[in-house]
Each structure stands twice: as structure tokens, then as C-alpha cells.
Design an enzyme around this catalytic site. Sequence first.
Site, PDB file in Angstrom:
ATOM      1  N   GLU A   1      35.539  41.321 -31.170  1.00 46.22           N
ATOM      2  CA  GLU A   1      35.668  40.367 -32.265  1.00 46.22           C
ATOM      3  C   GLU A   1      34.355  39.609 -32.396  1.00 46.22           C
ATOM      4  O   GLU A   1      33.858  39.037 -31.424  1.00 46.22           O
ATOM      5  CB  GLU A   1      36.849  39.406 -32.041  1.00 46.22           C
ATOM      6  CG  GLU A   1      38.194  40.094 -32.243  1.00 46.22           C
ATOM      7  CD  GLU A   1      39.384  39.136 -32.271  1.00 46.22           C
ATOM      8  OE1 GLU A   1      39.226  37.962 -31.863  1.00 46.22           O
ATOM      9  OE2 GLU A   1      40.471  39.568 -32.703  1.00 46.22           O
TER      10      GLU A   1
ATOM     11  N   ASP B   1      34.947  38.189 -28.498  1.00 39.52           N
ATOM     12  CA  ASP B   1      36.299  38.018 -27.959  1.00 39.52           C
ATOM     13  C   ASP B   1      36.919  39.415 -27.817  1.00 39.52           C
ATOM     14  O   ASP B   1      37.650  39.881 -28.692  1.00 39.52           O
ATOM     15  CB  ASP B   1      37.110  37.136 -28.915  1.00 39.52           C
ATOM     16  CG  ASP B   1      38.560  37.001 -28.501  1.00 39.52           C
ATOM     17  OD1 ASP B   1      38.858  37.171 -27.307  1.00 39.52           O
ATOM     18  OD2 ASP B   1      39.403  36.721 -29.383  1.00 39.52           O
TER      19      ASP B   1
ATOM     20  N   ASP C   1      39.947  29.404 -28.547  1.00 36.78           N
ATOM     21  CA  ASP C   1      39.480  30.324 -29.581  1.00 36.78           C
ATOM     22  C   ASP C   1      40.242  30.070 -30.874  1.00 36.78           C
ATOM     23  O   ASP C   1      41.470  30.052 -30.890  1.00 36.78           O
ATOM     24  CB  ASP C   1      39.673  31.781 -29.129  1.00 36.78           C
ATOM     25  CG  ASP C   1      38.915  32.739 -30.039  1.00 36.78           C
ATOM     26  OD1 ASP C   1      37.938  32.301 -30.690  1.00 36.78           O
ATOM     27  OD2 ASP C   1      39.281  33.922 -30.091  1.00 36.78           O
TER      28      ASP C   1
ATOM     29  N   GLU D   1      32.262  36.660 -33.261  1.00 40.89           N
ATOM     30  CA  GLU D   1      32.517  35.226 -33.404  1.00 40.89           C
ATOM     31  C   GLU D   1      31.263  34.420 -33.063  1.00 40.89           C
ATOM     32  O   GLU D   1      30.336  34.919 -32.427  1.00 40.89           O
ATOM     33  CB  GLU D   1      33.645  34.778 -32.465  1.00 40.89           C
ATOM     34  CG  GLU D   1      34.961  35.505 -32.687  1.00 40.89           C
ATOM     35  CD  GLU D   1      36.158  34.801 -32.056  1.00 40.89           C
ATOM     36  OE1 GLU D   1      36.106  33.570 -31.878  1.00 40.89           O
ATOM     37  OE2 GLU D   1      37.132  35.507 -31.738  1.00 40.89           O
TER      38      GLU D   1
ATOM     39  N   HIS E   1      39.397  37.580 -42.168  1.00 39.99           N
ATOM     40  CA  HIS E   1      39.981  38.195 -40.972  1.00 39.99           C
ATOM     41  C   HIS E   1      41.484  37.917 -40.911  1.00 39.99           C
ATOM     42  O   HIS E   1      42.284  38.831 -40.647  1.00 39.99           O
ATOM     43  CB  HIS E   1      39.299  37.659 -39.716  1.00 39.99           C
ATOM     44  CG  HIS E   1      39.912  38.142 -38.435  1.00 39.99           C
ATOM     45  ND1 HIS E   1      39.782  39.445 -37.986  1.00 39.99           N
ATOM     46  CD2 HIS E   1      40.684  37.509 -37.508  1.00 39.99           C
ATOM     47  CE1 HIS E   1      40.438  39.580 -36.841  1.00 39.99           C
ATOM     48  NE2 HIS E   1      40.991  38.426 -36.531  1.00 39.99           N
TER      49      HIS E   1
ATOM     50  N   LYS F   1      43.726  39.329 -24.358  1.00 42.84           N
ATOM     51  CA  LYS F   1      42.441  38.673 -24.597  1.00 42.84           C
ATOM     52  C   LYS F   1      41.791  38.148 -23.316  1.00 42.84           C
ATOM     53  O   LYS F   1      40.590  37.924 -23.289  1.00 42.84           O
ATOM     54  CB  LYS F   1      42.646  37.460 -25.517  1.00 42.84           C
ATOM     55  CG  LYS F   1      43.255  37.752 -26.863  1.00 42.84           C
ATOM     56  CD  LYS F   1      42.184  38.138 -27.849  1.00 42.84           C
ATOM     57  CE  LYS F   1      42.726  38.113 -29.274  1.00 42.84           C
ATOM     58  NZ  LYS F   1      41.659  38.439 -30.237  1.00 42.84           N
TER      59      LYS F   1
ATOM     60  N   GLN G   1      48.043  43.293 -26.776  1.00 45.76           N
ATOM     61  CA  GLN G   1      48.256  42.112 -27.614  1.00 45.76           C
ATOM     62  C   GLN G   1      49.482  42.276 -28.522  1.00 45.76           C
ATOM     63  O   GLN G   1      50.292  41.365 -28.678  1.00 45.76           O
ATOM     64  CB  GLN G   1      46.994  41.889 -28.466  1.00 45.76           C
ATOM     65  CG  GLN G   1      47.019  40.646 -29.341  1.00 45.76           C
ATOM     66  CD  GLN G   1      45.797  40.591 -30.282  1.00 45.76           C
ATOM     67  OE1 GLN G   1      44.925  41.461 -30.258  1.00 45.76           O
ATOM     68  NE2 GLN G   1      45.749  39.566 -31.107  1.00 45.76           N
TER      69      GLN G   1
ATOM     70  N   ARG H   1      44.200  45.681 -28.303  1.00 46.80           N
ATOM     71  CA  ARG H   1      45.148  45.523 -29.415  1.00 46.80           C
ATOM     72  C   ARG H   1      46.563  45.983 -29.062  1.00 46.80           C
ATOM     73  O   ARG H   1      47.542  45.402 -29.559  1.00 46.80           O
ATOM     74  CB  ARG H   1      44.645  46.307 -30.633  1.00 46.80           C
ATOM     75  CG  ARG H   1      43.305  45.850 -31.169  1.00 46.80           C
ATOM     76  CD  ARG H   1      43.357  44.431 -31.688  1.00 46.80           C
ATOM     77  NE  ARG H   1      42.051  44.016 -32.191  1.00 46.80           N
ATOM     78  CZ  ARG H   1      41.710  42.746 -32.360  1.00 46.80           C
ATOM     79  NH1 ARG H   1      42.567  41.773 -32.085  1.00 46.80           N
ATOM     80  NH2 ARG H   1      40.523  42.434 -32.815  1.00 46.80           N
TER      81      ARG H   1
ATOM     82  N   GLU I   1      39.810  46.031 -38.197  1.00 48.43           N
ATOM     83  CA  GLU I   1      39.590  45.948 -39.639  1.00 48.43           C
ATOM     84  C   GLU I   1      38.745  47.121 -40.147  1.00 48.43           C
ATOM     85  O   GLU I   1      39.066  47.725 -41.173  1.00 48.43           O
ATOM     86  CB  GLU I   1      38.890  44.625 -39.978  1.00 48.43           C
ATOM     87  CG  GLU I   1      39.801  43.425 -39.798  1.00 48.43           C
ATOM     88  CD  GLU I   1      39.006  42.145 -39.667  1.00 48.43           C
ATOM     89  OE1 GLU I   1      38.786  41.485 -40.683  1.00 48.43           O
ATOM     90  OE2 GLU I   1      38.604  41.795 -38.539  1.00 48.43           O
TER      91      GLU I   1
ATOM     92  N   THR J   1      35.528  37.597 -22.145  1.00 52.09           N
ATOM     93  CA  THR J   1      34.893  37.066 -23.353  1.00 52.09           C
ATOM     94  C   THR J   1      33.404  37.005 -23.032  1.00 52.09           C
ATOM     95  O   THR J   1      33.038  36.521 -21.959  1.00 52.09           O
ATOM     96  CB  THR J   1      35.406  35.646 -23.673  1.00 52.09           C
ATOM     97  OG1 THR J   1      36.830  35.664 -23.738  1.00 52.09           O
ATOM     98  CG2 THR J   1      34.847  35.126 -24.994  1.00 52.09           C
TER      99      THR J   1
HETATM  100 CA    CA Z   1      39.315  35.773 -31.448  1.00 50.41          CA
END
Ligand code: CA
Length: 405
Positions: free
Chosen positions: A169, A203, A98, A171, A105, A223, A210, A207, A342, A227
Amino acid sequence: MADDSEAGTGRVMLAFGDHAVDLGAAKQSGALDVDVDAGLFRAGSLNPLLAEGRPTWQAVRQAARAMLEGPAAVPAGVLVPRSGLPMRLPVEIGDYVDGYGGIHHAVNMARLLRPGTEPLAPNWRRMPVAYHGRAGTVAVSGQPVVRPAGQVLVDGHPRLAPTTRLDFELEVGFVVGSGNASGQPVAADDAAGHIFGLVLLNDWSARDVQAFESQPLGPFLGKSFATSISAWVVTLDALALYMVPGLPARQDPAPARYLRARGPWIPALHLEVLVSTSAMRGAGRAPAVVSRVAFAEAMYWSMAQQLAHATVNGASTRPGDLFGSGTASGPDPKSQGGSLAELTRGGTEPIELPGGERRWFLEDGDTVVLRGWCGEDGDRSTVALGEVVGTVAPATTAPHPDPRP
Ligand code: CA
């Protein structure tokens, strides 16, 4: 890749509007005039077809087009409605990487996590940085995502608990078709011979897990639990009309020679994130759009550059390897954020949903839908990447009664 549980394999399908061509049935009937082994279309995944290489992918696509546009009637059972077709993971993924190639971002996250410091590390504009993810937990659209547990900080103390900061996420992933041998890097200008096509990719990220674990390594458990990718892989050939130079054409400083690719390498995709909650579905409300992103304005690094970088050290790749772009966000994190981190400024300013619910991060029962397409609405040549859908299922790990993990 449609699922064929009766045969214990899959059926390779080619999407055509709201129908799909069953390539195996087409080949068997003689209507698909292409010189390939019919077994390629009745495999457990696309991998055997991927290994054949770009000339075969193109020949199959052209033969299917000739069949559909030719004078002869398409034999019964060859063209099937896409709706309700049981889908399976399209590729057997050996390795999953990834990236982190979205410039807004990267800047947004740095401002949240390290306010007041230079947002981009010195390496960021020099190479498309990435991490190796967990290939075995990549799932096809529609599979539920069980809320993960991990070590999180509660009142400053580490504790094993289900995440309370579950995020998505937005992507776009690419699938390797032809791999490269060990010691033989893929030149950026040769990437088209190696990349089969694109998928939408979510993804999923915890948080809080992480944040505590990623010091200094990571991401790992924050993570690796899941996915999601879309069930259809859109080939590079199908996207050819929509490739634009994008930000890679204006990279400053100029990247190293091995990262310079001629030609446009960014698909001009419109991307959307939609969220629906259990309460919204119960009240008959449609999923709400929470973010809209123009992929070409989000990505600093292209997939050609990602593949060139990933192999410059001589590392090999194989058919079915998956690469994520990194989160695609626009300049305005409140309306163009590719993640809730975000959109909610790190979980401090909730988003408002129809019906009055608010979200800082995802709750159990929430469904996240990522959508992507090229071309304007009503444009008959629009190419859709379809969607990737996932619903959050409750944690299976209860918070540990002992505060020590
Ligand atoms: Ca990612």
C-alpha cells in the site's frame, strides 16, 4: 538517522543533496552554531531531538544552513556521502495509527469487496477513520519482508497457510515531534507545532488473511507482520513551499469544527510505485513503474485533521508516534492504484512486467520501491522523500498438513 554500530547508537544526519551533515560531528567541531545538547545527535533515535520541540528543530536546520552557506570551510568528517551510509529506523515508534483518508482507494476497495453498494460508509466523510497498527513491526527501508501466514479460506475452509495475496500500500506517514498531554487535544490549527515531518510508508497487506479475519473487527494479522518506512524524515519546514489546500478545502459536508484547519495541509507529492522481480534483476532490467499518483488528488483528509481527530477524545501522543495517511490512489485504478488489489482489480487482471512476467499479487523475491518528491524534474528546489524499498522473502511457516487450523 545513520547507524553507528561501533558506538551502539545512531548519528543524526541532515540530508543535503547527495551528501549528509553529521550534526554531532558538526556540533563537536564548533562549526554548527546552535545552543543544544550534542547528545541529541548521538542518540539511538531522533526521539530526544523530537521532544525538544519545533523551535529547536528550526534552530538546528538554520544553523546547518548557515554552516553550509557560510564562508568557512566545513570541517572534515562533517559532510559525508549519503550513498552507502548504513541507515537505521529513524524514530522509536511508541504508537502507530494507519488512516484510510484516500478517497479513490476507499471507493475502489468498496467496489471490489462490496459491489453494488454505496462505497463510502456514513462516517467516512465525517471523520478520518483509522486503526491502530503494530508499532513494533515497523521497519526501515531495505529490510526484507517475510511472507506472512494466517488463516485463509481454501475452497471455503479456513486453513493456516502462507498468504497467496501479498500486497503493498502506497502511503505517506507523519511523525509526531511534540506530543500532547492526556486530556489536551491538539487543535487542527496547532498541528504544525506537533508534527515533525514525513516519511514514505508501505503498509504491506495479506489480502486473504485480511478478508477472512476482518469480520467485523480488523485489520489485525493481515497488516501487523510488517510496515516499511523510509530512512529519512523530511521536516514540515522543508516541505512548506509545497503545501496545497487539496481536497480538504472542498470537503462536503463541512467537517465538524474540531476538524477545520486553516492553511494548506496537503503536500503536493508525486508518488511512484516500482516493482522488480528476481528474473528482471537477473536479466539486468530496471524496476518497472506500475503506478503514479498525485498525493494532493488522492487524499480527502489531511494530517492536521488526522492528528486533531486522534486526540479529540483526550488521548495523548508522544514523540515518535507514527501516523499513516491511508493508501494514496488516483481516480484510475489501473494506472493510479496505490495497491495491487486495485491495479489488478482484486487479483483478476494481472499487471504485465518487462520481460513478460505477470503479477496478480507479490511473489517471493519481488522488490517493491515507493518513491516520492515535490517539484518538477529539473527544479532545483525539488524536495525528495527518497524511497522505501522492501523485498519479499519466502514464508517460514509451511502450509499446515491438517486442513483445520
Ligand atoms: Ca493502509
